[in-house]
Write a protein that holds these residues in place. Sequence first.
Motif, PDB file in Angstrom:
ATOM      1  N   HIS A 150       0.842  -1.209   0.000  1.00  0.00           N
ATOM      2  CA  HIS A 150       0.000   0.000   0.000  1.00  0.00           C
ATOM      3  C   HIS A 150       0.870   1.249   0.000  1.00  0.00           C
ATOM      4  O   HIS A 150       0.628   2.194  -0.776  1.00  0.00           O
ATOM      5  CB  HIS A 150      -0.925  -0.020   1.214  1.00  0.00           C
ATOM      6  N   GLU A 151       1.890   1.271   0.859  1.00  0.00           N
ATOM      7  CA  GLU A 151       2.754   2.446   0.957  1.00  0.00           C
ATOM      8  C   GLU A 151       3.637   2.593  -0.281  1.00  0.00           C
ATOM      9  O   GLU A 151       3.838   3.703  -0.788  1.00  0.00           O
ATOM     10  CB  GLU A 151       3.620   2.366   2.210  1.00  0.00           C
ATOM     11  N   LEU A 152       4.177   1.489  -0.781  1.00  0.00           N
ATOM     12  CA  LEU A 152       5.007   1.549  -1.980  1.00  0.00           C
ATOM     13  C   LEU A 152       4.198   2.037  -3.183  1.00  0.00           C
ATOM     14  O   LEU A 152       4.687   2.830  -4.004  1.00  0.00           O
ATOM     15  CB  LEU A 152       5.612   0.181  -2.287  1.00  0.00           C
ATOM     16  N   ASP A 167      -2.704  -3.599 -12.000  1.00  0.00           N
ATOM     17  CA  ASP A 167      -2.912  -4.371 -10.779  1.00  0.00           C
ATOM     18  C   ASP A 167      -2.119  -5.665 -10.878  1.00  0.00           C
ATOM     19  O   ASP A 167      -1.667  -6.059 -11.956  1.00  0.00           O
ATOM     20  CB  ASP A 167      -4.393  -4.692 -10.587  1.00  0.00           C
ATOM     21  N   PHE A 168      -1.941  -6.315  -9.730  1.00  0.00           N
ATOM     22  CA  PHE A 168      -1.323  -7.644  -9.726  1.00  0.00           C
ATOM     23  C   PHE A 168      -1.865  -8.452  -8.565  1.00  0.00           C
ATOM     24  O   PHE A 168      -2.430  -7.910  -7.606  1.00  0.00           O
ATOM     25  CB  PHE A 168       0.211  -7.570  -9.666  1.00  0.00           C
ATOM     26  N   SER A 190      -0.127  -8.250 -13.617  1.00  0.00           N
ATOM     27  CA  SER A 190       0.991  -9.134 -13.307  1.00  0.00           C
ATOM     28  C   SER A 190       0.570 -10.132 -12.241  1.00  0.00           C
ATOM     29  O   SER A 190      -0.421  -9.937 -11.530  1.00  0.00           O
ATOM     30  CB  SER A 190       2.199  -8.350 -12.760  1.00  0.00           C
ATOM     31  N   ARG A 191       1.380 -11.168 -12.118  1.00  0.00           N
ATOM     32  CA  ARG A 191       1.297 -12.080 -10.986  1.00  0.00           C
ATOM     33  C   ARG A 191       2.661 -12.076 -10.315  1.00  0.00           C
ATOM     34  O   ARG A 191       3.687 -12.253 -10.980  1.00  0.00           O
ATOM     35  CB  ARG A 191       0.947 -13.499 -11.435  1.00  0.00           C
ATOM     36  N   ILE A 192       2.685 -11.863  -8.994  1.00  0.00           N
ATOM     37  CA  ILE A 192       3.938 -11.887  -8.237  1.00  0.00           C
ATOM     38  C   ILE A 192       3.943 -13.124  -7.351  1.00  0.00           C
ATOM     39  O   ILE A 192       3.004 -13.373  -6.595  1.00  0.00           O
ATOM     40  CB  ILE A 192       4.102 -10.618  -7.380  1.00  0.00           C
ATOM     41  N   HIS A 217       9.385  -4.247 -11.415  1.00  0.00           N
ATOM     42  CA  HIS A 217       8.987  -4.927 -12.652  1.00  0.00           C
ATOM     43  C   HIS A 217       7.548  -4.626 -13.079  1.00  0.00           C
ATOM     44  O   HIS A 217       7.296  -4.322 -14.246  1.00  0.00           O
ATOM     45  CB  HIS A 217       9.127  -6.442 -12.484  1.00  0.00           C
ATOM     46  N   HIS A 218       6.607  -4.747 -12.150  1.00  0.00           N
ATOM     47  CA  HIS A 218       5.211  -4.527 -12.522  1.00  0.00           C
ATOM     48  C   HIS A 218       5.005  -3.105 -13.039  1.00  0.00           C
ATOM     49  O   HIS A 218       4.324  -2.895 -14.058  1.00  0.00           O
ATOM     50  CB  HIS A 218       4.291  -4.770 -11.317  1.00  0.00           C
ATOM     51  N   THR A 219       5.603  -2.141 -12.362  1.00  0.00           N
ATOM     52  CA  THR A 219       5.444  -0.739 -12.749  1.00  0.00           C
ATOM     53  C   THR A 219       6.056  -0.478 -14.119  1.00  0.00           C
ATOM     54  O   THR A 219       5.453   0.194 -14.970  1.00  0.00           O
ATOM     55  CB  THR A 219       6.096   0.169 -11.689  1.00  0.00           C
TER      56      THR A 219
END
Length: 387
Positions: A150-152, A167-168, A190-192, A217-219
Motif C-alpha cells: 500500500h505504501e510503496l 494491478d497484480f 501481473s502475478r507476483i 517490474h510490474h510498474t
Amino acid sequence: MNIAERYIRLAHGIDAHVPHFIDGYSGPQEWADKTPRSPAELLKEAQAFLQAVEDVPDAGRREWLGTQGRAMHTHARVVAGQQVPFAEEVRGLYDIDPLTAPLDELDSALKAFEEALPGTGSVTERLERLRDRVALKNDDVLRVANPILHELRRRTLDLYGLPEGEDFTIHLVTDKPWSGYNWPLGNLQSRIDINTDFPVPLPGLPNLLAHEGYPGHHTENAHKETELVRGRGWQEHQLQLLYSPQSVIAEGIATNALDMVMPEKEVQAWLTGELAQLSGLDPQDILAFQHAVKAREDIKHISGTAAVMLYQDAQSEDEVVNFLKHYNAVTEERARHSLSFIRHHRGYVYTYTVGHALVKKYVEQHGKAGFGELLKQPVTPSGLSRQ
C-alpha cells in the motif's frame, strides 16, 4: 510483415528451443507461432531480422530492436551447435561484459562482514541464527506484505504515476530457484510469486516487493505497455524476453526500486517500528540484520564469479558450491539453491549487478526524473552506459 511481427515470430521460434526465453507475451496470438524450425532456419531468420532492423526510421527503436535482435542471433548460433565462449555468450545475449571479483577483495570484504555479525561461532552459524530471528512465518508473509505494498504504491503513484487499471495478484510458492518473480500477463496485469523454500526475512520484504511490484517490474511493464504499445503502436513491447538485454534494464530498475521511493533511514525506521510491531519481531534483531546486510554489500559479484568458474573454467559443481558457501557465508543447502539458479539461468546472473550499476549511475546523473524515464522509454545497456 511489419518489424514487430517479425521480432515476435522470431522470438517464439527461439523459445521452442530455449525454454523460458519468453517471459511474457500479450500480443496477437497468430504471431505466437512455435511451429518447429530447424536451427539453420532460425539462424537465417535471425540474420534477416537484423538486416530488416536497419530500415526502422526511429533511431531509439532501431537501436533497441537491433540489440534485442543480436541476442536472438546469439541464441540461434547456440541452438545451431556453434561453440560460443561464455564471455562472448554473455555479451551477445545481454549487451554487457561479465564481471567477476578478485579473491583478495572478496577475502577482505568477507572479513569485514564477519566482524559486523553479532554472536559467536562461524560466520555462517551467526548469520543463520540472525536470519532465523527476523524471519516471518509463512502465514504472516502476505499479511505483512499488504501495508508495505500500500505504501510503496502510494509513493510510486506520487513520484512516477501509474496507468489506470494496473494491478497484480501475489502468491506464495515453493520449489523455485529464485526468491521472488513477476509474471507479466498483459493488459497492465501481473502475478507476483514469493518463494518460501526458505523463511522470508522481514528486513528484505520491502525490497522484494519494490523489486517485483512498485516501482519495479510490474510498474515498468505497465508503463511501457501504456507508453510504447498503446501510445506508439510498438507491439514488440508486448513481449518480454528473459535472456536478452531487456532484462539488464529491467533488473537494473528493480534492484534500485526501493531507493527510488524511500530513503534507507526511512526504511530502517519503518522496519523497526510499524513493521516490527505488526510482525512481532524484535527491533534490535532487525537492526542487527540490516547492519550485517549493509556490511555485506562489499562482497560483490559472487554469482558472476561462480558462473565463470562453472562455464568458463570448467570447475566442478562441488568446487562452485564450496566457493558459494564460503563467500556468501551460507549453508550447503543455500549454496546449492544458488547453484541451481546459476545452472538454470547461466549468464542472467549479471543482469542484477551490471543492471544495478548502470541504472544507479544514470539516476545519479539525472535524478529521480531519470528513473521515471527508464520506466517508460526503451533503452539498451550499451546505450545507457554511453550516457
